[in-house]
Scaffold this motif. Structure first.
Motif, PDB file in Angstrom:
ATOM      1  N   LYS A 227       1.290  -1.478   0.252  1.00 36.16           N
ATOM      2  CA  LYS A 227       0.373  -0.131   0.170  1.00 36.16           C
ATOM      3  C   LYS A 227       0.895   1.197  -0.237  1.00 36.16           C
ATOM      4  CE  LYS A 227      -3.459  -2.537   2.842  1.00 36.16           C
ATOM      5  NZ  LYS A 227      -4.148  -2.625   3.914  1.00 36.16           N
ATOM      6  N   LYS A 228       1.889   1.375   0.301  1.00 30.92           N
ATOM      7  CA  LYS A 228       2.774   2.589  -0.252  1.00 30.92           C
ATOM      8  C   LYS A 228       3.471   2.522  -0.907  1.00 30.92           C
ATOM      9  CE  LYS A 228       4.357   1.201   5.472  1.00 30.92           C
ATOM     10  NZ  LYS A 228       5.207   0.963   6.039  1.00 30.92           N
ATOM     11  N   PRO A 229       3.751   4.128  -1.573  1.00 28.90           N
ATOM     12  CA  PRO A 229       4.708   3.755  -2.588  1.00 28.90           C
ATOM     13  C   PRO A 229       5.783   4.253  -2.690  1.00 28.90           C
ATOM     14  CG  PRO A 229       3.781   5.548  -1.671  1.00 28.90           C
ATOM     15  CD  PRO A 229       3.549   5.194  -0.766  1.00 28.90           C
ATOM     16  N   LYS A 230       6.523   3.251  -3.333  1.00 26.14           N
ATOM     17  CA  LYS A 230       8.610   2.817  -3.866  1.00 26.14           C
ATOM     18  C   LYS A 230       9.107   4.705  -3.659  1.00 26.14           C
ATOM     19  CE  LYS A 230       8.620   2.436  -8.578  1.00 26.14           C
ATOM     20  NZ  LYS A 230       9.136   1.275  -9.493  1.00 26.14           N
ATOM     21  N   ILE A 231       9.931   4.278  -3.936  1.00 21.12           N
ATOM     22  CA  ILE A 231      10.605   6.087  -3.625  1.00 21.12           C
ATOM     23  C   ILE A 231      11.363   5.590  -4.756  1.00 21.12           C
ATOM     24  CG2 ILE A 231      12.358   7.769  -2.653  1.00 21.12           C
ATOM     25  CD1 ILE A 231      11.911   6.298   0.307  1.00 21.12           C
ATOM     26  N   LEU A 232      10.899   7.229  -5.610  1.00 24.47           N
ATOM     27  CA  LEU A 232      12.187   6.956  -6.828  1.00 24.47           C
ATOM     28  C   LEU A 232      13.239   8.138  -6.141  1.00 24.47           C
ATOM     29  CD1 LEU A 232      12.320   5.783  -9.491  1.00 24.47           C
ATOM     30  CD2 LEU A 232      11.139   8.446 -10.547  1.00 24.47           C
ATOM     31  N   PHE A 233      14.948   7.529  -6.459  1.00 22.80           N
ATOM     32  CA  PHE A 233      16.071   8.448  -6.010  1.00 22.80           C
ATOM     33  C   PHE A 233      16.798   8.551  -7.936  1.00 22.80           C
ATOM     34  CE2 PHE A 233      15.339   5.890  -2.277  1.00 22.80           C
ATOM     35  CZ  PHE A 233      15.776   6.505  -1.263  1.00 22.80           C
ATOM     36  N   ILE A 234      17.347  10.027  -7.803  1.00 21.99           N
ATOM     37  CA  ILE A 234      17.950  10.312  -9.351  1.00 21.99           C
ATOM     38  C   ILE A 234      18.924  10.659  -8.577  1.00 21.99           C
ATOM     39  CG2 ILE A 234      18.254  12.220 -10.751  1.00 21.99           C
ATOM     40  CD1 ILE A 234      14.583  11.336  -9.637  1.00 21.99           C
TER      41      ILE A 234
ATOM     42  N   GLU B 207      26.384  12.657 -15.138  1.00 22.80           N
ATOM     43  CA  GLU B 207      26.177  11.276 -14.866  1.00 22.80           C
ATOM     44  C   GLU B 207      24.806  11.241 -14.522  1.00 22.80           C
ATOM     45  OE1 GLU B 207      28.583   8.190 -14.764  1.00 22.80           O
ATOM     46  OE2 GLU B 207      27.895   8.004 -12.563  1.00 22.80           O
ATOM     47  N   ALA B 208      24.074  10.530 -14.315  1.00 22.00           N
ATOM     48  CA  ALA B 208      22.984  10.971 -13.204  1.00 22.00           C
ATOM     49  C   ALA B 208      22.359   9.369 -13.370  1.00 22.00           C
ATOM     50  CB  ALA B 208      21.669  11.150 -14.194  1.00 22.00           C
ATOM     51  N   TYR B 209      22.025   8.928 -12.003  1.00 21.22           N
ATOM     52  CA  TYR B 209      21.753   7.386 -11.421  1.00 21.22           C
ATOM     53  C   TYR B 209      20.107   7.176 -10.688  1.00 21.22           C
ATOM     54  CZ  TYR B 209      22.239   2.943  -8.753  1.00 21.22           C
ATOM     55  OH  TYR B 209      21.952   1.808  -7.960  1.00 21.22           O
ATOM     56  N   LEU B 210      19.260   6.151 -11.579  1.00 21.10           N
ATOM     57  CA  LEU B 210      18.240   6.465 -10.865  1.00 21.10           C
ATOM     58  C   LEU B 210      18.415   5.133 -10.721  1.00 21.10           C
ATOM     59  CD1 LEU B 210      18.088   8.500 -13.337  1.00 21.10           C
ATOM     60  CD2 LEU B 210      15.484   7.310 -13.899  1.00 21.10           C
ATOM     61  N   ALA B 211      17.064   5.386  -9.752  1.00 19.27           N
ATOM     62  CA  ALA B 211      17.355   4.064  -7.877  1.00 19.27           C
ATOM     63  C   ALA B 211      15.656   3.792  -7.985  1.00 19.27           C
ATOM     64  CB  ALA B 211      18.691   3.354  -7.873  1.00 19.27           C
ATOM     65  N   ALA B 212      15.704   2.663  -7.236  1.00 24.21           N
ATOM     66  CA  ALA B 212      13.790   2.552  -7.237  1.00 24.21           C
ATOM     67  C   ALA B 212      14.155   2.021  -5.932  1.00 24.21           C
ATOM     68  CB  ALA B 212      12.681   2.133  -7.351  1.00 24.21           C
ATOM     69  N   SER B 213      13.281   2.430  -4.225  1.00 23.98           N
ATOM     70  CA  SER B 213      13.980   1.438  -3.148  1.00 23.98           C
ATOM     71  C   SER B 213      12.553   0.955  -3.571  1.00 23.98           C
ATOM     72  CB  SER B 213      13.808   2.884  -2.117  1.00 23.98           C
ATOM     73  OG  SER B 213      13.298   2.458  -0.242  1.00 23.98           O
ATOM     74  N   ARG B 214      13.311  -0.614  -2.751  1.00 25.39           N
ATOM     75  CA  ARG B 214      12.102  -1.850  -2.928  1.00 25.39           C
ATOM     76  C   ARG B 214      12.885  -2.599  -1.264  1.00 25.39           C
ATOM     77  NH1 ARG B 214       8.740  -2.739  -7.146  1.00 25.39           N
ATOM     78  NH2 ARG B 214       9.802  -1.834  -9.303  1.00 25.39           N
TER      79      ARG B 214
ATOM     80  N   ILE C 134      13.717   0.370   4.368  1.00 26.96           N
ATOM     81  CA  ILE C 134      15.536   0.475   4.238  1.00 26.96           C
ATOM     82  C   ILE C 134      15.518   1.243   4.927  1.00 26.96           C
ATOM     83  CG2 ILE C 134      15.284   2.298   2.473  1.00 26.96           C
ATOM     84  CD1 ILE C 134      17.612   0.901   1.035  1.00 26.96           C
ATOM     85  N   SER C 135      14.932   2.620   5.796  1.00 24.59           N
ATOM     86  CA  SER C 135      15.618   3.443   6.406  1.00 24.59           C
ATOM     87  C   SER C 135      15.623   3.056   7.403  1.00 24.59           C
ATOM     88  CB  SER C 135      14.508   4.729   6.568  1.00 24.59           C
ATOM     89  OG  SER C 135      15.033   5.649   7.457  1.00 24.59           O
ATOM     90  N   MET C 136      14.494   2.377   7.713  1.00 20.96           N
ATOM     91  CA  MET C 136      14.632   1.580   9.660  1.00 20.96           C
ATOM     92  C   MET C 136      15.804   0.547   9.509  1.00 20.96           C
ATOM     93  SD  MET C 136      13.500  -1.538  10.902  1.00 20.96           S
ATOM     94  CE  MET C 136      12.202  -1.870   9.840  1.00 20.96           C
ATOM     95  N   GLU C 137      16.021   0.384   8.575  1.00 21.85           N
ATOM     96  CA  GLU C 137      16.826  -1.300   8.676  1.00 21.85           C
ATOM     97  C   GLU C 137      18.598  -1.085   8.683  1.00 21.85           C
ATOM     98  OE1 GLU C 137      16.797  -4.653   5.995  1.00 21.85           O
ATOM     99  OE2 GLU C 137      14.713  -4.587   6.119  1.00 21.85           O
ATOM    100  N   THR C 138      18.759   0.517   7.908  1.00 22.83           N
ATOM    101  CA  THR C 138      19.740   0.931   8.032  1.00 22.83           C
ATOM    102  C   THR C 138      20.070   1.249   9.573  1.00 22.83           C
ATOM    103  OG1 THR C 138      19.136   1.791   5.811  1.00 22.83           O
ATOM    104  CG2 THR C 138      21.375   3.058   6.274  1.00 22.83           C
ATOM    105  N   LYS C 139      19.443   2.417   9.698  1.00 24.34           N
ATOM    106  CA  LYS C 139      19.211   2.662  11.275  1.00 24.34           C
ATOM    107  C   LYS C 139      20.330   1.688  12.637  1.00 24.34           C
ATOM    108  CE  LYS C 139      16.044   7.063  10.148  1.00 24.34           C
ATOM    109  NZ  LYS C 139      15.095   8.096  10.516  1.00 24.34           N
TER     110      LYS C 139
END
Length: 344
Positions: free
Chosen positions: A129-136, A142-149, A252-257
């Protein structure tokens, strides 16, 4: 993930795979020995003519297999479940591979559903139900695109401002940012927060151009300064706590912290146990406030008894994905660590 049916008497749960994240959850839920039932394709059984059987057209059918091995392929967006056919119209006892992807459903039958597995299903339903995050993560060239899953950071694309070599023409700056915008449009899903980060001024240029040309997509966008670009910049963002309003609810934020807190406690030698033996001792003492367990350790080793001990003592258990940077750090200290309530 959506739960379609649950039968307590038979130990069956039927689910619909809605996202790539769900495949990752299923990879951690399904164990060798389980029965998995799903629609698949297999050649007609023709006992009298083996050559003809090998060349026969594959037919759609429902098979139940006893799981022997599970493989997760995030780059191919699929889950492979290998095992022996126990239920179905043909080839009982033969080996078969179920290949599952998004928008498919399957039934999982276990002799006993552990609390960890049931919580993982509940988490998968909630996560969907939660939207993923799109990182640029962008620099001038150079640009690096990634999605937080839920299984980690998934790379989408890397765009270079110029191509090297005499046979390529130099790209204009506008072409570079235009190509980045096109990749963002292709990857964007409604409601997805966009986080633009990097060390220079390229991120401001992209944000300005995005709000001008694609206002709806960039309506929920954020910009942050980091010392690095690429995956290192994304990790820096999460580790430092910047962008907390965007990523605070992400797994990912919770696990990182939590893993960073464990490493800090190790450095200070204060209120921390790590490694199987030390953590087991802490669990026996009811000293664990939060237990961190690498998901691959659950699949390899019998650590559920420790997890149950912690929960019975009103502690918290957090399963850390091996595909996150945090997971790699936890693996380096034994794959299991405990934040303690008191010194032991």
């Amino acid at each position: 993930m959506r739960v379609l049916n649950q039968e307590e008497q038979t130990g069956e749960i039927k689910v619909l795979i809605e996202t790539l994240d769900d495949l990752w959850h299923l990879y951690n839920i399904i164990n060798p020995g389980d029965i998995v039932i799903a629609v698949t394709f297999r050649r007609d059984e023709v006992k009298a003519d083996k050559i003809r059987a090998e060349r026969a057209e594959k037919k759609r059918m429902v098979l139940g297999i006893r799981v022997e091995k599970i493989e997760f392929h995030d780059s191919e967006s699929r889950l492979r479940i290998l095992g022996v056919i126990e239920e179905g119209p043909q080839d009982i006892g033969a080996h078969h591979t179920l290949i599952l992807s998004e928008r498919e459903n399957l039934t999982i039958r276990k002799e006993e559903w552990s609390k960890v597995a049931l919580e993982r299903i509940a988490r998968a339903v909630d996560d969907s139900k939660k939207p993923k995050i799109l990182f640029i993560a962008i620099e001038t060239d150079e640009a690096y695109l990634a999605a937080s899953r839920q299984f980690g950071i998934q790379e989408i694309a890397t765009i270079n401002a110029s191509s090297s070599g005499k046979m390529y023409d130099q790209k204009e700056s506008g072409d570079f940012y235009g190509e980045v915008l096109e990749k963002i449009k292709m990857s964007y899903e409604p409601g997805t927060p966009i986080v633009i980060l990097g060390p220079g001024f390229a991120k401001e240029t992209l944000m300005s151009l995005g709000k001008s040309k694609e206002p709806e997509i960039f309506a929920n966008s954020y910009i942050y300064h980091t010392g690095q670009a690429g995956t290192a910049g994304i990790q820096e963002l999460m580790k430092s706590g910047m962008g907390a309003e965007v990523i605070k609810d992400s797994r990912i934020s919770m696990e990182t912290k939590l893993v960073e807190e464990a490493l800090e406690r190790i450095a200070k030698d204060n209120l921390i146990s790590y490694g199987p033996l030390d953590v087991k001792h802490a669990a026996d003492m009811s000293a664990i406030d939060t237990l961190l367990v690498l998901d691959s350790e659950i699949r390899k080793n019998n650590v559920e008894s420790i997890m149950n001990q912690v929960e019975e003592a009103r502690g918290k258990v957090v399963v850390i994905s091996e595909n996150f940077e945090a997971g790699k750090k936890l693996e380096s200290i034994g794959g299991i660590a405990a934040l303690l309530r008191f010194s032991i």
